[in-house]
Write a protein that holds these residues in place. Sequence first.
Motif, PDB file in Angstrom:
ATOM      1  N   ARG A 165       8.053  11.332  -0.055  1.00 56.90           N
ATOM      2  CA  ARG A 165       8.322  12.439  -0.979  1.00 56.90           C
ATOM      3  C   ARG A 165       7.077  12.756  -1.809  1.00 56.90           C
ATOM      4  O   ARG A 165       6.704  13.926  -1.966  1.00 56.90           O
ATOM      5  N   VAL A 166       6.421  11.717  -2.313  1.00 60.22           N
ATOM      6  CA  VAL A 166       5.189  11.932  -3.069  1.00 60.22           C
ATOM      7  C   VAL A 166       4.126  12.557  -2.183  1.00 60.22           C
ATOM      8  O   VAL A 166       3.413  13.489  -2.590  1.00 60.22           O
ATOM      9  N   GLY A 167       3.996  12.070  -0.936  1.00 62.06           N
ATOM     10  CA  GLY A 167       3.018  12.636  -0.022  1.00 62.06           C
ATOM     11  C   GLY A 167       3.271  14.104   0.250  1.00 62.06           C
ATOM     12  O   GLY A 167       2.328  14.914   0.292  1.00 62.06           O
ATOM     13  N   PHE A 390      -8.331   5.808   7.944  1.00 65.72           N
ATOM     14  CA  PHE A 390      -8.277   5.919   6.487  1.00 65.72           C
ATOM     15  C   PHE A 390      -6.887   5.548   5.966  1.00 65.72           C
ATOM     16  O   PHE A 390      -6.741   4.843   4.965  1.00 65.72           O
ATOM     17  N   ALA A 391      -5.850   6.051   6.648  1.00 62.28           N
ATOM     18  CA  ALA A 391      -4.484   5.785   6.212  1.00 62.28           C
ATOM     19  C   ALA A 391      -4.155   4.303   6.311  1.00 62.28           C
ATOM     20  O   ALA A 391      -3.575   3.718   5.382  1.00 62.28           O
ATOM     21  N   GLY A 399      -0.705  -1.877  -0.274  1.00 61.87           N
ATOM     22  CA  GLY A 399       0.628  -2.418  -0.028  1.00 61.87           C
ATOM     23  C   GLY A 399       1.726  -1.474  -0.451  1.00 61.87           C
ATOM     24  O   GLY A 399       2.887  -1.855  -0.555  1.00 61.87           O
ATOM     25  N   SER A 400       1.393  -0.203  -0.649  1.00 59.64           N
ATOM     26  CA  SER A 400       2.355   0.788  -1.139  1.00 59.64           C
ATOM     27  C   SER A 400       2.120   2.106  -0.417  1.00 59.64           C
ATOM     28  O   SER A 400       1.002   2.622  -0.429  1.00 59.64           O
ATOM     29  N   ASN A 401       3.164   2.646   0.201  1.00 58.25           N
ATOM     30  CA  ASN A 401       2.965   3.946   0.857  1.00 58.25           C
ATOM     31  C   ASN A 401       2.793   5.064  -0.165  1.00 58.25           C
ATOM     32  O   ASN A 401       2.122   6.066   0.108  1.00 58.25           O
ATOM     33  N   GLN A 430      -1.037  10.329   8.127  1.00 54.28           N
ATOM     34  CA  GLN A 430      -1.338   9.589   6.908  1.00 54.28           C
ATOM     35  C   GLN A 430      -0.113   8.805   6.435  1.00 54.28           C
ATOM     36  O   GLN A 430      -0.203   7.625   6.100  1.00 54.28           O
ATOM     37  N   THR A 431       1.034   9.457   6.425  1.00 55.76           N
ATOM     38  CA  THR A 431       2.250   8.832   5.920  1.00 55.76           C
ATOM     39  C   THR A 431       2.678   7.658   6.790  1.00 55.76           C
ATOM     40  O   THR A 431       2.996   6.574   6.273  1.00 55.76           O
ATOM     41  N   VAL A 432       2.689   7.850   8.102  1.00 62.39           N
ATOM     42  CA  VAL A 432       3.178   6.799   9.002  1.00 62.39           C
ATOM     43  C   VAL A 432       2.192   5.638   9.078  1.00 62.39           C
ATOM     44  O   VAL A 432       2.569   4.470   8.927  1.00 62.39           O
ATOM     45  N   ALA A 433       0.911   5.926   9.315  1.00 62.15           N
ATOM     46  CA  ALA A 433      -0.075   4.847   9.429  1.00 62.15           C
ATOM     47  C   ALA A 433      -0.216   4.093   8.115  1.00 62.15           C
ATOM     48  O   ALA A 433      -0.264   2.853   8.095  1.00 62.15           O
ATOM     49  N   GLY A 434      -0.282   4.828   7.007  1.00 61.97           N
ATOM     50  CA  GLY A 434      -0.408   4.168   5.713  1.00 61.97           C
ATOM     51  C   GLY A 434       0.799   3.317   5.381  1.00 61.97           C
ATOM     52  O   GLY A 434       0.666   2.207   4.847  1.00 61.97           O
TER      53      GLY A 434
END
Length: 487
Positions: A165-167, A390-391, A399-401, A430-434
């Motif tokens: 949601r933040v992303g 990068f992600a 340790g936090s998405n 970015q979201t999934v890899a991170g």
Amino acid sequence: MPLSVHLIPLAATILLLVSRRVSLLTAGLIGMALSLAVLVAVQPSTEAAAGVVALKAAEGAWLAWHAMSIIAAGLLFHRAFEARPGQAPHPDQAAAAPRGDRRRAVFVACFLAGPFAESVTGFGVGLVVAIAILRQLGLPPLHVAALGLFSQVLSPWGALAVGSRVGAELAGIPFAELGTASALLMMVVLPGLMPVFWRLIHGAGLTSSPAERAADIALALVLAGLVWVTNRFVAPELGGGLATAVLLLLVEGPRLPRDTSSLRQLLARLWPYILLVCGLMATRLLPPFSGWTGDVLVLDPFGGLAPLPILRHPSTWLLLVAALLLAGLPPGRAGGVLRGSLRAALVPMAATLVFVELAGFMGASGGAAAFGQAWQNMAGDMAVLAAPVFAAAAGALTGSNTASNALMMHIQLSLAAGSGLPPVTTAAVQTVAGSLCTILMPGRIVLAAGLLGLKKAEGPIYRLALPIGLVPAALLLAVVAVEVWLL
């Protein structure tokens, strides 16, 4: 202003995280202060700086509040659930079962029960649930710890998708659109993780027949498909919880007790989760209730920047169910749960706030765009291939998405702009890899070892678990490479 100055906040934050000498919150605070200083320095006057800083700080706090409220409410829900009488861990019936049933129980713990708990409550609860099941199956403790980390495979939807949601808000992309794009990537990631899963269970003494491997891949694809359907047609915050709940019923339904007494006991234990999921679904799918909850009591202080419908927001339902749970406790016990939950929520809430503010200040100062342009100039058309790297690095460091998206989303979007790759695809990568690489943060490994009472075992666990984070990053790199080639 030189690029080197723009990069000071990001570089300082990363170096502090790598050093492991300061906490995530402290690193974020220092990075936020530096990014604020850079933002002030690029403004033409003191008056302009004051206005821009006030606006961006307020917008950042508003964006962060969407996540912070879920963090606080989610922790309260989980602690109230655990505080009920009779909530001691229930022995898993597969503990003394034949090999085939033990293997099934391992899959259920790793890809269904653990991810369900992580999706609904977050904050490592999925790891606790998965290890509680796995440790009863007679497997080697090191492998139990590593297998338990599979509970984080749906972490883009962890804690009701708070980090995603933040992303989405930082990227200016509709939440459902980012969730759906992320779910499409899971069609590659989940089946791609199966060889890692097989290798770990074989090391733990369990074997896999060709039929069992085919069933694993089929279930992984079904899970990814259910996540996509939920994001596309229901709500992205339910993407992990609803998908795993449905598949759990399909897989474990035939084994559920048939007698009325056992079913009553099961419902008595699980009703808080059932009420939570049903309430969230009703606010999105059940007219006229869905329309009313979307139109009444909607907070929109910044004119279209992430409006917050109070009656539909996940934090509201988490608080409602938590209140019902607390009402069943003695007043002193309920007060202790409430105070303990608030204390536990303070640090993750503060960390969320400072990382979102850091991202907002960097974006407003032009630092993210400048870094993206510099990397684009250096790497050319291949610059966007660094997006999964990068992600993954940001996820493993923080340790936090939520923090990973806050640190990298603006940079990723600048790479997308220079490559022609759709912004939503880059944001989903970015979201999934991170998110998935958060399992590689030492804190996750320490938690897994601590749950099993293992001493000085973090290194061996880390070596076993490393492919769980690296394989998805490699798969997403291949996906980006193919998309760039097709452009």
